[in-house]
Design an enzyme around this catalytic site. Sequence first.
Site, PDB file in Angstrom:
ATOM      1  N   THR A 250      -5.510  -0.580   0.886  1.00 25.88           N
ATOM      2  CA  THR A 250      -5.221  -0.665   2.318  1.00 25.88           C
ATOM      3  C   THR A 250      -6.513  -0.779   3.127  1.00 25.88           C
ATOM      4  OG1 THR A 250      -3.226   0.641   2.012  1.00 25.88           O
ATOM      5  CG2 THR A 250      -4.139   0.577   4.248  1.00 25.88           C
TER       6      THR A 250
ATOM      7  N   TYR B  95      -9.270  -2.008   2.498  1.00 28.76           N
ATOM      8  CA  TYR B  95     -10.049  -3.249   2.391  1.00 28.76           C
ATOM      9  C   TYR B  95      -9.317  -4.467   2.948  1.00 28.76           C
ATOM     10  CZ  TYR B  95     -13.016  -0.315  -0.405  1.00 28.76           C
ATOM     11  OH  TYR B  95     -13.847   0.707  -0.800  1.00 28.76           O
TER      12      TYR B  95
ATOM     13  N   ARG C 127      -0.989 -19.608  -1.126  1.00 26.22           N
ATOM     14  CA  ARG C 127      -2.057 -19.206  -2.039  1.00 26.22           C
ATOM     15  C   ARG C 127      -1.931 -19.714  -3.460  1.00 26.22           C
ATOM     16  NH1 ARG C 127      -3.003 -13.068  -0.249  1.00 26.22           N
ATOM     17  NH2 ARG C 127      -3.768 -13.740   1.769  1.00 26.22           N
TER      18      ARG C 127
ATOM     19  N   ASP D 196      -1.137   2.507 -12.242  1.00 26.32           N
ATOM     20  CA  ASP D 196      -0.659   3.785 -12.808  1.00 26.32           C
ATOM     21  C   ASP D 196       0.827   4.044 -12.533  1.00 26.32           C
ATOM     22  OD1 ASP D 196      -3.328   4.061 -13.397  1.00 26.32           O
ATOM     23  OD2 ASP D 196      -3.724   5.629 -11.929  1.00 26.32           O
TER      24      ASP D 196
ATOM     25  N   SER E 262       2.235  -7.897   2.933  1.00 25.03           N
ATOM     26  CA  SER E 262       2.352  -6.683   2.101  1.00 25.03           C
ATOM     27  C   SER E 262       2.187  -5.409   2.912  1.00 25.03           C
ATOM     28  CB  SER E 262       1.388  -6.706   0.936  1.00 25.03           C
ATOM     29  OG  SER E 262       0.090  -6.895   1.391  1.00 25.03           O
ATOM     30  N   LEU E 263       1.280  -5.414   3.882  1.00 21.85           N
ATOM     31  CA  LEU E 263       1.148  -4.214   4.725  1.00 21.85           C
ATOM     32  C   LEU E 263       2.468  -3.989   5.465  1.00 21.85           C
ATOM     33  CD1 LEU E 263      -2.454  -4.854   6.122  1.00 21.85           C
ATOM     34  CD2 LEU E 263      -1.807  -3.161   4.402  1.00 21.85           C
TER      35      LEU E 263
ATOM     36  N   ARG F 284       3.707 -13.968  -2.789  1.00 22.32           N
ATOM     37  CA  ARG F 284       3.711 -13.278  -1.492  1.00 22.32           C
ATOM     38  C   ARG F 284       3.052 -14.126  -0.413  1.00 22.32           C
ATOM     39  NH1 ARG F 284      -0.239  -9.805   1.133  1.00 22.32           N
ATOM     40  NH2 ARG F 284      -1.594 -10.394  -0.597  1.00 22.32           N
TER      41      ARG F 284
ATOM     42  N   HIS G 226      -6.189 -14.472  -5.172  1.00 23.07           N
ATOM     43  CA  HIS G 226      -6.630 -14.907  -3.845  1.00 23.07           C
ATOM     44  C   HIS G 226      -7.604 -16.062  -4.066  1.00 23.07           C
ATOM     45  CE1 HIS G 226      -8.203 -15.007   0.184  1.00 23.07           C
ATOM     46  NE2 HIS G 226      -7.309 -14.108   0.560  1.00 23.07           N
TER      47      HIS G 226
ATOM     48  N   GLY H 286      -7.329  -9.739   6.601  1.00 22.62           N
ATOM     49  CA  GLY H 286      -6.608 -10.692   7.452  1.00 22.62           C
ATOM     50  C   GLY H 286      -5.740 -10.018   8.485  1.00 22.62           C
TER      51      GLY H 286
ATOM     52  N   LYS I 286      -5.985   9.859  -6.283  1.00 26.25           N
ATOM     53  CA  LYS I 286      -6.860  10.069  -7.434  1.00 26.25           C
ATOM     54  C   LYS I 286      -8.341   9.948  -7.109  1.00 26.25           C
ATOM     55  CE  LYS I 286      -6.424   5.467  -9.566  1.00 26.25           C
ATOM     56  NZ  LYS I 286      -6.206   4.768 -10.822  1.00 26.25           N
TER      57      LYS I 286
ATOM     58  N   GLU J 252      -2.568 -17.542   8.693  1.00 27.08           N
ATOM     59  CA  GLU J 252      -3.036 -17.643   7.306  1.00 27.08           C
ATOM     60  C   GLU J 252      -2.145 -18.627   6.562  1.00 27.08           C
ATOM     61  OE1 GLU J 252      -4.201 -13.824   5.421  1.00 27.08           O
ATOM     62  OE2 GLU J 252      -3.765 -12.973   7.382  1.00 27.08           O
TER      63      GLU J 252
ATOM     64  N   ILE K   7      -1.373   2.800   2.925  1.00 28.22           N
ATOM     65  CA  ILE K   7      -0.434   2.641   4.043  1.00 28.22           C
ATOM     66  C   ILE K   7       0.969   3.120   3.674  1.00 28.22           C
ATOM     67  CG2 ILE K   7       0.094   0.211   3.484  1.00 28.22           C
ATOM     68  CD1 ILE K   7       0.268  -0.304   6.521  1.00 28.22           C
TER      69      ILE K   7
HETATM   70  P1  FAD Z   1      -3.080   1.403  -1.797  1.00 22.87           P
HETATM   71  O1  FAD Z   1      -3.508   1.243  -0.420  1.00 22.87           O
HETATM   72  O2  FAD Z   1      -3.832   0.671  -2.840  1.00 22.87           O
HETATM   73  O3  FAD Z   1      -3.167   2.962  -2.160  1.00 22.87           O
HETATM   74  C1  FAD Z   1      -2.936   3.385  -3.490  1.00 22.87           C
HETATM   75  C2  FAD Z   1      -3.141   4.881  -3.565  1.00 22.87           C
HETATM   76  O4  FAD Z   1      -2.618   5.373  -4.779  1.00 22.87           O
HETATM   77  C3  FAD Z   1      -4.595   5.320  -3.530  1.00 22.87           C
HETATM   78  O5  FAD Z   1      -4.685   6.451  -2.701  1.00 22.87           O
HETATM   79  C4  FAD Z   1      -4.879   5.742  -4.971  1.00 22.87           C
HETATM   80  O6  FAD Z   1      -5.868   6.739  -5.111  1.00 22.87           O
HETATM   81  C5  FAD Z   1      -3.531   6.299  -5.344  1.00 22.87           C
HETATM   82  N1  FAD Z   1      -3.295   6.360  -6.781  1.00 22.87           N
HETATM   83  C6  FAD Z   1      -3.213   5.330  -7.661  1.00 22.87           C
HETATM   84  N2  FAD Z   1      -2.952   5.820  -8.891  1.00 22.87           N
HETATM   85  C7  FAD Z   1      -2.879   7.173  -8.779  1.00 22.87           C
HETATM   86  C8  FAD Z   1      -2.662   8.230  -9.701  1.00 22.87           C
HETATM   87  N3  FAD Z   1      -2.479   8.016 -11.016  1.00 22.87           N
HETATM   88  N4  FAD Z   1      -2.656   9.494  -9.226  1.00 22.87           N
HETATM   89  C9  FAD Z   1      -2.869   9.761  -7.906  1.00 22.87           C
HETATM   90  N5  FAD Z   1      -3.092   8.791  -6.998  1.00 22.87           N
HETATM   91  C10 FAD Z   1      -3.086   7.522  -7.442  1.00 22.87           C
HETATM   92  N6  FAD Z   1      -2.309  -7.242   2.589  1.00 22.87           N
HETATM   93  C11 FAD Z   1      -1.921  -7.643   3.827  1.00 22.87           C
HETATM   94  O7  FAD Z   1      -0.741  -7.562   4.166  1.00 22.87           O
HETATM   95  N7  FAD Z   1      -2.851  -8.116   4.698  1.00 22.87           N
HETATM   96  C12 FAD Z   1      -4.170  -8.218   4.388  1.00 22.87           C
HETATM   97  O8  FAD Z   1      -4.974  -8.635   5.215  1.00 22.87           O
HETATM   98  C13 FAD Z   1      -4.590  -7.826   3.094  1.00 22.87           C
HETATM   99  N8  FAD Z   1      -5.882  -7.945   2.727  1.00 22.87           N
HETATM  100  C14 FAD Z   1      -6.270  -7.437   1.519  1.00 22.87           C
HETATM  101  C15 FAD Z   1      -7.619  -7.452   1.176  1.00 22.87           C
HETATM  102  C16 FAD Z   1      -8.052  -6.881  -0.003  1.00 22.87           C
HETATM  103  C17 FAD Z   1      -9.516  -6.898  -0.358  1.00 22.87           C
HETATM  104  C18 FAD Z   1      -7.103  -6.300  -0.889  1.00 22.87           C
HETATM  105  C19 FAD Z   1      -7.554  -5.671  -2.170  1.00 22.87           C
HETATM  106  C20 FAD Z   1      -5.762  -6.317  -0.573  1.00 22.87           C
HETATM  107  C21 FAD Z   1      -5.330  -6.872   0.631  1.00 22.87           C
HETATM  108  N9  FAD Z   1      -3.986  -6.883   0.983  1.00 22.87           N
HETATM  109  C22 FAD Z   1      -3.613  -7.307   2.221  1.00 22.87           C
HETATM  110  C23 FAD Z   1      -2.999  -6.218   0.149  1.00 22.87           C
HETATM  111  C24 FAD Z   1      -2.733  -4.818   0.717  1.00 22.87           C
HETATM  112  O9  FAD Z   1      -3.948  -4.285   1.213  1.00 22.87           O
HETATM  113  C25 FAD Z   1      -2.167  -3.887  -0.319  1.00 22.87           C
HETATM  114  O10 FAD Z   1      -1.092  -4.484  -0.975  1.00 22.87           O
HETATM  115  C26 FAD Z   1      -1.683  -2.602   0.349  1.00 22.87           C
HETATM  116  O11 FAD Z   1      -2.712  -2.037   1.127  1.00 22.87           O
HETATM  117  C27 FAD Z   1      -1.230  -1.609  -0.696  1.00 22.87           C
HETATM  118  O12 FAD Z   1      -0.963  -0.407  -0.057  1.00 22.87           O
HETATM  119  P2  FAD Z   1      -0.378   0.785  -0.912  1.00 22.87           P
HETATM  120  O13 FAD Z   1      -0.200   1.918   0.017  1.00 22.87           O
HETATM  121  O14 FAD Z   1       0.760   0.325  -1.710  1.00 22.87           O
HETATM  122  O15 FAD Z   1      -1.545   1.109  -1.989  1.00 22.87           O
HETATM  123  C1  SIN Z   2      -6.758 -12.097   3.471  1.00 24.20           C
HETATM  124  O1  SIN Z   2      -7.244 -11.573   4.466  1.00 24.20           O
HETATM  125  O2  SIN Z   2      -6.990 -13.250   3.118  1.00 24.20           O
HETATM  126  C2  SIN Z   2      -5.850 -11.277   2.622  1.00 24.20           C
HETATM  127  C3  SIN Z   2      -4.515 -11.258   3.224  1.00 24.20           C
HETATM  128  C4  SIN Z   2      -3.494 -10.781   2.255  1.00 24.20           C
HETATM  129  O3  SIN Z   2      -3.765 -10.561   1.091  1.00 24.20           O
HETATM  130  O4  SIN Z   2      -2.350 -10.647   2.693  1.00 24.20           O
END
Ligand code: FAD
Ligand code: SIN
Length: 538
Positions: A42, A44, A288, A220, A389-390, A384, A241, A47, A34, A113, A14
């Site tokens: 994102t 996965y 949490r 990374d 976080s989104l 958090r 979690h 919530g 990567k 939540e 995101i």
């Molecule tokens: P990410 O979405 O993790 O993307 C990281 C990117 O970086 C990927 O494309 C990866 O390939 C790339 N990358 C990493 N290292 C390298 C490298 N060395 N070289 C090139 N590319 C690289 N948050 C909420 O607010 N609400 C929720 O409901 C929620 N539910 C969640 C459920 C699960 C199962 C998980 C795991 C997390 C959840 N979170 C939730 C947390 C939230 O999803 C994440 O914090 C957020 O999506 C992170 O987004 P991001 O863009 O920072 O990173």
């Molecule tokens: C969840 O759906 O319980 C995860 C929500 C989050 O990590 O913010």
Amino acid sequence: MRREVDFLVIGSGIAGLSYALKVAKAGTVCVLTKSQAEETSTRYAQGGIAAVLYTPDSYEKHIQDTLIAGDLLNDEKIVRLTITESTERVKELIRWGAKFDKKKSGRYELGREGGHSENRVLHYKDQTGFEIERALLEQVKKHPNIEVLENHFTVDILTQHHLGIEVNRRTPGIECYGAYVLNPVTKNIDVFLARTTLICTGGAGNVYLVTTNPPVSTGDGISMVYRAKGAVENMEFIQFHPTALFHPSETPAFLITEALRGAGAILKTKDGKEFMHKYDDRKSLAPRDIVARAIDNEMKIRGEEHVCLDCHHIRKNELISGFPAIYAKCLSIGIDMTKEMIPVVPAAHYICGGIKVDEWGRTSIKNLYASGECASTGMHGANRLASNSLLEALVFSHRASLDAIRQKRKTRFCSDIPDWNAEGTVLNEEMVLITQTIHELQSIMSNYVGIVRSNLRLKRAFDRLEIIYRETEDLYKKSILFVRICEMRNMITVAYLIIKLAQRRKESRGLHYNIDYPKDIKEMLNHNHLHHGFDQNG
Ligand code: FAD
Ligand code: SIN
């Protein structure tokens, strides 16, 4: 190979995609990822995304909930600006095509939540992240100025260090010129020169044995910035979690969303007894850190491998239509959640700290921005609040895009950066050295630097980590680079930072709970249980 691009984006979650869509109006954009573009945390997210849309909710209530969950270690100015910008950013996400569940009245159906005093979580069933990632990728793929390069692993960001100039953490004016990137076809390291770079590489859950994070979350970006002598902070605050599905053979651990507790599911021990009232008046919907510690304590006292989530009292239709992915997942392992309790355990889920940024997403390194889970904005403090976080990623990618567009006019490409020097390196044919080291690292972190810590456990973790750090640096210098060895090195750096900052914090605060610094009488009572549990289970 050498490339020049106005805006380099490292990560396709995101944070990366929403930023790319904005800077693309001002120049060429290259998004490196990567793995496959959609393979991100994102995707996965279950919530949802927290935002203030309707009364009786208000910005002030969301702000107070965020500060309380964060144990008041948040930067209040950042919390206020993030939350007051939430409505606009979420509306923009909807304009980009992301769908969220609505009521018959046409209003959005808002979930609740842990730690939220109002229903304010926009969601798409239990697959919110999948829907957001889908919508963003669709927009990105049709934008003429954006190129997405999959399976391109970024090894390091480029700074003066690569021009042969010594830099240390006190050097003023460290600058970023782009990145060294592993080419999946040639296996060489390419040079990507950029005017500005955004790091949005997500979290680091894989430093632990049990995590909800996908395999790409190996810290990374945080590690690259630390190596480049940039500022990193708050790494001790690892969010576990409370409710990942207990299914030991599966990695990553499948999440059972907190929204299920928001809909009425209750935490119980295996024999069907409620326990959360012993720990917090908000019971199963406490923040949490409290719930995860309570579960950890119950499991240790009772010597059991999991606790349970009971939702059989919730209407069957509501469960199946509101949580279809969880229902299907449970059924696939023989559990009918409409009748049976779901076995759950805490799992490493989110890193609150990371690369220190200001209100424009600027890191301590010039022309380098960070957003999303790898960044530490001050929003989350010591813990958090769920679904923040989104939101934080959207707000900071927006802010970083404004600054990067302004900055573009003032920066040039640094063509003096040399090619990668692979002289003297050989192909490592002993994968066991890597798999075993990663397993060792994850064991150290899970056993000594988990939900409950102590000074002794942290010291033991540090001493053990030092050995594998030295072995890994030696191996890294001699090896032709490939992804797993780089990830291992990055995970060791992240683990080092978590332990070091945990040792430095002489208090229990939010997610960092050290039994040598109990907080109050209630926690001291728990402290005795925790000692007992630890002895019992070795
Ligand atoms: P990410 O979405 O993790 O993307 C990281 C990117 O970086 C990927 O494309 C990866 O390939 C790339 N990358 C990493 N290292 C390298 C490298 N060395 N070289 C090139 N590319 C690289 N948050 C909420 O607010 N609400 C929720 O409901 C929620 N539910 C969640 C459920 C699960 C199962 C998980 C795991 C997390 C959840 N979170 C939730 C947390 C939230 O999803 C994440 O914090 C957020 O999506 C992170 O987004 P991001 O863009 O920072 O990173
Ligand atoms: C969840 O759906 O319980 C995860 C929500 C989050 O990590 O913010």
